[in-house]
Design an enzyme around this catalytic site. Structure first.
Site, PDB file in Angstrom:
ATOM      1  CB  SER A  60       5.423   6.260  -2.308  1.00  0.00           C
ATOM      2  OG  SER A  60       5.294   6.301  -0.900  1.00  0.00           O
ATOM      3  N   GLY A  83       0.817  -1.216   0.000  1.00  0.00           N
ATOM      4  CA  GLY A  83       0.000   0.000   0.000  1.00  0.00           C
ATOM      5  C   GLY A  83       0.845   1.258   0.000  1.00  0.00           C
ATOM      6  CB  CYS A  84       3.732   2.279   2.062  1.00  0.00           C
ATOM      7  SG  CYS A  84       2.833   2.099   3.631  1.00  0.00           S
ATOM      8  CB  THR A  85       5.109   0.325  -2.829  1.00  0.00           C
ATOM      9  OG1 THR A  85       6.090  -0.117  -1.884  1.00  0.00           O
ATOM     10  CG2 THR A  85       5.712   0.396  -4.218  1.00  0.00           C
TER      11      THR A  85
END
Length: 160
Positions: free
Chosen positions: A52, A47-49
């Site tokens: 970003s 999710g963070c990838t």
């Protein structure tokens, strides 16, 4: 700074923090620009990838609205440098290992992970306007279409 709390339509208390590229973040240096601070749980997670990359891909559009993007998590600067390089992120990442900013922005929550309660960052985004006032917050963010929502919002802010 941990004693300060933030609220929409109120000025953000001045703060500084270590960030990537051997830079130090000082809120005062962003006067005259809109600022997007996005808090995310952990470098190199799906999710963070995705989040970003979405901010990265919209960088030029945010630039057009006089808006700077900065990501924040509890990861180390070393981890952030690797994440930034791997994803070719054009913006800086703040390391908040002592959770000072996380506490100020009240993004630390108890979450369930594999049946156990753990403390972690609730994915959240904050927009600070060119005068240093918090003008919008999103908490419990779902990654899909989030960057588009943030971009739509900043497009309504004065650009100077």
């Amino acid at each position: 700074m941990a004693d300060n709390t933030i609220a929409v339509n109120c000025p953000i208390p001045s703060f500084s923090a270590q960030m990537t590229s051997e830079k130090e973040f000082h809120l005062s240096e962003f006067a005259g620009k809109n600022l997007v601070l996005y808090f995310y749980p952990k470098d190199n997670t799906p999710g963070c990838t995705t989040e970003s990359i979405a901010f990265r891909d919209a960088q030029a559009q945010f630039d057009a609205y006089n808006t700077v993007i900065v990501g924040i998590s509890r990861d180390s600067l070393r981890s952030h440098e690797g994440f930034k390089k791997k994803l070719d992120l054009p913006f800086e990442l703040i390391s908040d290992p002592d959770e000072a900013l996380c506490q100020t922005f009240q993004v630390i929550k108890l979450k369930n992970m594999y049946g156990k309660q753990v403390r972690g960052i609730e994915r959240s985004t904050f927009v600070i306007d060119a005068k240093g006032v918090l003008v919008k917050e999103w908490r419990g963010v779902k990654v899909a279409n989030h960057v588009e929502e943030v971009l739509q919002f900043v497009s309504t802010l004065p650009t100077a």
